[in-house]
Design a protein around this motif. Structure first.
Motif, PDB file in Angstrom:
ATOM      1  N   PHE A 188       0.921  -4.539  -1.610  1.00  0.00           N
ATOM      2  CA  PHE A 188       1.629  -3.309  -1.919  1.00  0.00           C
ATOM      3  C   PHE A 188       2.369  -2.772  -0.685  1.00  0.00           C
ATOM      4  O   PHE A 188       1.844  -2.761   0.423  1.00  0.00           O
ATOM      5  CB  PHE A 188       0.654  -2.251  -2.436  1.00  0.00           C
ATOM      6  CG  PHE A 188       0.027  -2.624  -3.742  1.00  0.00           C
ATOM      7  CD1 PHE A 188       0.721  -2.469  -4.930  1.00  0.00           C
ATOM      8  CD2 PHE A 188      -1.258  -3.158  -3.778  1.00  0.00           C
ATOM      9  CE1 PHE A 188       0.149  -2.825  -6.142  1.00  0.00           C
ATOM     10  CE2 PHE A 188      -1.833  -3.515  -4.985  1.00  0.00           C
ATOM     11  CZ  PHE A 188      -1.132  -3.352  -6.173  1.00  0.00           C
ATOM     12  N   GLY A 198       5.821   0.265   0.303  1.00  0.00           N
ATOM     13  CA  GLY A 198       6.491   1.431  -0.253  1.00  0.00           C
ATOM     14  C   GLY A 198       7.436   2.088   0.732  1.00  0.00           C
ATOM     15  O   GLY A 198       7.633   1.627   1.859  1.00  0.00           O
ATOM     16  N   GLU A 231      13.848  -0.079  -3.002  1.00  0.00           N
ATOM     17  CA  GLU A 231      13.005  -0.802  -3.954  1.00  0.00           C
ATOM     18  C   GLU A 231      13.704  -2.059  -4.457  1.00  0.00           C
ATOM     19  O   GLU A 231      13.088  -3.132  -4.526  1.00  0.00           O
ATOM     20  CB  GLU A 231      12.623   0.095  -5.129  1.00  0.00           C
ATOM     21  CG  GLU A 231      11.644  -0.565  -6.092  1.00  0.00           C
ATOM     22  CD  GLU A 231      11.126   0.369  -7.155  1.00  0.00           C
ATOM     23  OE1 GLU A 231      10.427  -0.109  -8.067  1.00  0.00           O
ATOM     24  OE2 GLU A 231      11.413   1.588  -7.091  1.00  0.00           O
ATOM     25  N   HIS A 254      13.773  -4.785  -1.536  1.00  0.00           N
ATOM     26  CA  HIS A 254      12.496  -5.445  -1.278  1.00  0.00           C
ATOM     27  C   HIS A 254      12.008  -6.237  -2.492  1.00  0.00           C
ATOM     28  O   HIS A 254      11.411  -7.314  -2.319  1.00  0.00           O
ATOM     29  CB  HIS A 254      11.466  -4.420  -0.820  1.00  0.00           C
ATOM     30  CG  HIS A 254      11.749  -3.874   0.537  1.00  0.00           C
ATOM     31  ND1 HIS A 254      11.351  -4.502   1.698  1.00  0.00           N
ATOM     32  CD2 HIS A 254      12.441  -2.773   0.935  1.00  0.00           C
ATOM     33  CE1 HIS A 254      11.762  -3.818   2.749  1.00  0.00           C
ATOM     34  NE2 HIS A 254      12.418  -2.750   2.308  1.00  0.00           N
ATOM     35  N   SER A 255      12.283  -5.752  -3.704  1.00  0.00           N
ATOM     36  CA  SER A 255      11.924  -6.524  -4.896  1.00  0.00           C
ATOM     37  C   SER A 255      12.701  -7.830  -4.944  1.00  0.00           C
ATOM     38  O   SER A 255      12.144  -8.891  -5.285  1.00  0.00           O
ATOM     39  CB  SER A 255      12.182  -5.696  -6.158  1.00  0.00           C
ATOM     40  OG  SER A 255      11.336  -4.566  -6.204  1.00  0.00           O
ATOM     41  N   TYR A 258       6.825  -2.849  -4.481  1.00  0.00           N
ATOM     42  CA  TYR A 258       7.377  -1.880  -3.532  1.00  0.00           C
ATOM     43  C   TYR A 258       7.735  -0.633  -4.317  1.00  0.00           C
ATOM     44  O   TYR A 258       8.503  -0.693  -5.286  1.00  0.00           O
ATOM     45  CB  TYR A 258       8.610  -2.475  -2.854  1.00  0.00           C
ATOM     46  CG  TYR A 258       9.184  -1.651  -1.716  1.00  0.00           C
ATOM     47  CD1 TYR A 258       8.935  -2.001  -0.397  1.00  0.00           C
ATOM     48  CD2 TYR A 258       9.992  -0.538  -1.957  1.00  0.00           C
ATOM     49  CE1 TYR A 258       9.477  -1.267   0.659  1.00  0.00           C
ATOM     50  CE2 TYR A 258      10.527   0.205  -0.920  1.00  0.00           C
ATOM     51  CZ  TYR A 258      10.266  -0.169   0.386  1.00  0.00           C
ATOM     52  OH  TYR A 258      10.806   0.564   1.416  1.00  0.00           O
ATOM     53  N   LYS A 259       7.189   0.509  -3.919  1.00  0.00           N
ATOM     54  CA  LYS A 259       7.393   1.744  -4.672  1.00  0.00           C
ATOM     55  C   LYS A 259       7.978   2.837  -3.795  1.00  0.00           C
ATOM     56  O   LYS A 259       7.614   2.984  -2.624  1.00  0.00           O
ATOM     57  CB  LYS A 259       6.063   2.237  -5.249  1.00  0.00           C
ATOM     58  CG  LYS A 259       5.402   1.270  -6.204  1.00  0.00           C
ATOM     59  CD  LYS A 259       6.231   1.028  -7.461  1.00  0.00           C
ATOM     60  CE  LYS A 259       6.294   2.248  -8.359  1.00  0.00           C
ATOM     61  NZ  LYS A 259       7.063   1.974  -9.603  1.00  0.00           N
ATOM     62  N   HIS A 260       8.870   3.620  -4.378  1.00  0.00           N
ATOM     63  CA  HIS A 260       9.360   4.828  -3.728  1.00  0.00           C
ATOM     64  C   HIS A 260       8.314   5.927  -3.895  1.00  0.00           C
ATOM     65  O   HIS A 260       7.860   6.192  -5.011  1.00  0.00           O
ATOM     66  CB  HIS A 260      10.670   5.280  -4.364  1.00  0.00           C
ATOM     67  CG  HIS A 260      11.818   4.369  -4.049  1.00  0.00           C
ATOM     68  ND1 HIS A 260      13.045   4.469  -4.682  1.00  0.00           N
ATOM     69  CD2 HIS A 260      11.939   3.341  -3.176  1.00  0.00           C
ATOM     70  CE1 HIS A 260      13.857   3.547  -4.204  1.00  0.00           C
ATOM     71  NE2 HIS A 260      13.205   2.854  -3.292  1.00  0.00           N
ATOM     72  N   ILE A 261       7.933   6.566  -2.801  1.00  0.00           N
ATOM     73  CA  ILE A 261       6.884   7.584  -2.828  1.00  0.00           C
ATOM     74  C   ILE A 261       7.472   8.880  -2.282  1.00  0.00           C
ATOM     75  O   ILE A 261       7.625   9.044  -1.062  1.00  0.00           O
ATOM     76  CB  ILE A 261       5.665   7.137  -1.998  1.00  0.00           C
ATOM     77  CG1 ILE A 261       5.141   5.792  -2.507  1.00  0.00           C
ATOM     78  CG2 ILE A 261       4.573   8.206  -2.039  1.00  0.00           C
ATOM     79  CD1 ILE A 261       4.127   5.132  -1.592  1.00  0.00           C
ATOM     80  N   ILE A 271      -2.384   5.220   2.449  1.00  0.00           N
ATOM     81  CA  ILE A 271      -1.983   3.814   2.583  1.00  0.00           C
ATOM     82  C   ILE A 271      -3.018   3.033   3.395  1.00  0.00           C
ATOM     83  O   ILE A 271      -3.173   1.823   3.205  1.00  0.00           O
ATOM     84  CB  ILE A 271      -0.574   3.654   3.197  1.00  0.00           C
ATOM     85  CG1 ILE A 271      -0.517   4.183   4.632  1.00  0.00           C
ATOM     86  CG2 ILE A 271       0.470   4.286   2.298  1.00  0.00           C
ATOM     87  CD1 ILE A 271       0.780   3.865   5.351  1.00  0.00           C
ATOM     88  N   PHE A 274      -2.502  -0.707   1.721  1.00  0.00           N
ATOM     89  CA  PHE A 274      -1.097  -1.129   1.694  1.00  0.00           C
ATOM     90  C   PHE A 274      -0.877  -2.078   2.871  1.00  0.00           C
ATOM     91  O   PHE A 274      -1.536  -1.970   3.912  1.00  0.00           O
ATOM     92  CB  PHE A 274      -0.179   0.077   1.856  1.00  0.00           C
ATOM     93  CG  PHE A 274       0.207   0.754   0.574  1.00  0.00           C
ATOM     94  CD1 PHE A 274       1.545   0.874   0.213  1.00  0.00           C
ATOM     95  CD2 PHE A 274      -0.760   1.286  -0.274  1.00  0.00           C
ATOM     96  CE1 PHE A 274       1.910   1.511  -0.954  1.00  0.00           C
ATOM     97  CE2 PHE A 274      -0.399   1.924  -1.444  1.00  0.00           C
ATOM     98  CZ  PHE A 274       0.947   2.043  -1.793  1.00  0.00           C
ATOM     99  N   VAL A 281       4.665   0.441   4.888  1.00  0.00           N
ATOM    100  CA  VAL A 281       5.649   1.319   4.249  1.00  0.00           C
ATOM    101  C   VAL A 281       6.816   1.538   5.192  1.00  0.00           C
ATOM    102  O   VAL A 281       6.676   1.469   6.415  1.00  0.00           O
ATOM    103  CB  VAL A 281       5.053   2.696   3.853  1.00  0.00           C
ATOM    104  CG1 VAL A 281       4.000   2.554   2.778  1.00  0.00           C
ATOM    105  CG2 VAL A 281       4.520   3.437   5.068  1.00  0.00           C
TER     106      VAL A 281
END
Length: 269
Positions: free
Chosen positions: A3, A5, A17, A20-21, A33-36, A50, A55, A58
């Motif tokens: 994980f 982010g 995102e 990186h995806s 990969y998530k936007h937080i 994290i 994680f 990030v």
């Protein structure tokens, strides 16, 4: 699954995102990969989160590149010198801060054939990204940098270098040079579209214009620069370069620069 982010306050504009995806798909890594999005009072708990949730790492964007630094266990000398962190690696329960903006900016300039040695540059704004830009210019032989900031009277963290001049926006109408760089959010999706930090009359005094904004890919600043026949580039290529450099830090692997172009082509097609 691994994980990753991005920490930021407002992230609706971000391409991170998808970059990186696309990278994970390309190298065959089972990862997300998530936007937080965080408010300032949530930053500390998010950073601890994290660590606890293991994680791998990030990225960090506006307005937290400096605010994250006190929470980290170690910071690279380069990030310390810049005074901003945009990449955090989690390893063995510790948090390591780095800065890949410096690399991303320099790689972008090189790919567009924009030279800085013995040139004069104007940098609009002096936030976290601008610090990396200024140090890159200083390290690569710039002759003079004019930093333009509305906070002129309160800036205390400028590099101690005789090549730097600090000005307000109302002092730059007659300044000429080679490269003008927008590091401010003026022009960015969604709230600032159609706005330029400076007018055509200022932009036209230069030969090349760089906007660190990448959404939209043509900001009002760059549109004006094109009407004045300047060489232009936006920040999307820089974002890809710095993003893949972050992956190298997280994964402890190196990737050929051709992969960056492949990812760039994929997200812009």
């Amino acid at each position: 699954m691994q994980f990753f982010g991005l920490f930021g306050e407002h992230l609706s504009h971000s391409y991170s995102e998808r970059i990186h995806s696309a990278f994970f798909d390309r190298i065959g890594l089972d990862a997300g990969y998530k936007h937080i999005e965080l408010s300032p009072d949530e930053l500390g708990s998010a950073i601890e989160g994290i660590r606890v949730l293991e994680f791998v790492g990030v990225n960090v964007t506006i307005p937290y590149k400096q605010a994250v630094m006190p929470y980290l266990d170690e910071i690279t000398p380069e990030a310390t010198r810049i005074g901003a962190v945009n990449t955090i690696k989690v390893k063995n329960g510790k948090l390591y801060g780095a800065n890949t903006d410096y690399y991303g900016f320099g790689t972008m300039l090189a790919s567009h054939g924009i030279a800085v040695e013995n040139k004069t540059a104007m940098v609009l704004g002096f936030g976290g990204s601008a610090k990396a830009v200024v140090l890159y210019l200083l390290d690569n032989g710039i002759n003079k940098i004019i930093i333009v900031s509305r906070k002129k009277g309160s800036l205390t963290d400028l590099p101690d270098d005789s090549r730097i001049a600090l000005m307000n926006y109302d002092e730059i109408a007659d300044i000429t040079g080679d490269l003008i760089i927008n590091t401010t959010p003026l022009g960015m999706f969604p709230d600032n579209i159609g706005i330029s930090a400076v007018p055509l009359e200022v932009i036209s005094h230069f030969t090349a214009a760089v906007d660190l904004i990448y959404n939209p890919q043509e900001t009002e600043f760059l549109r004006l620069a094109k009407t004045a026949a300047l060489k232009t580039c936006n920040g999307l290529e820089m974002l890809v370069h710095q993003g893949i450099k972050s992956e190298e830090i997280w994964l402890e692997r190196s990737f050929d620069l051709a992969l960056n172009q492949e990812i760039y082509d994929k997200i812009t097609s």
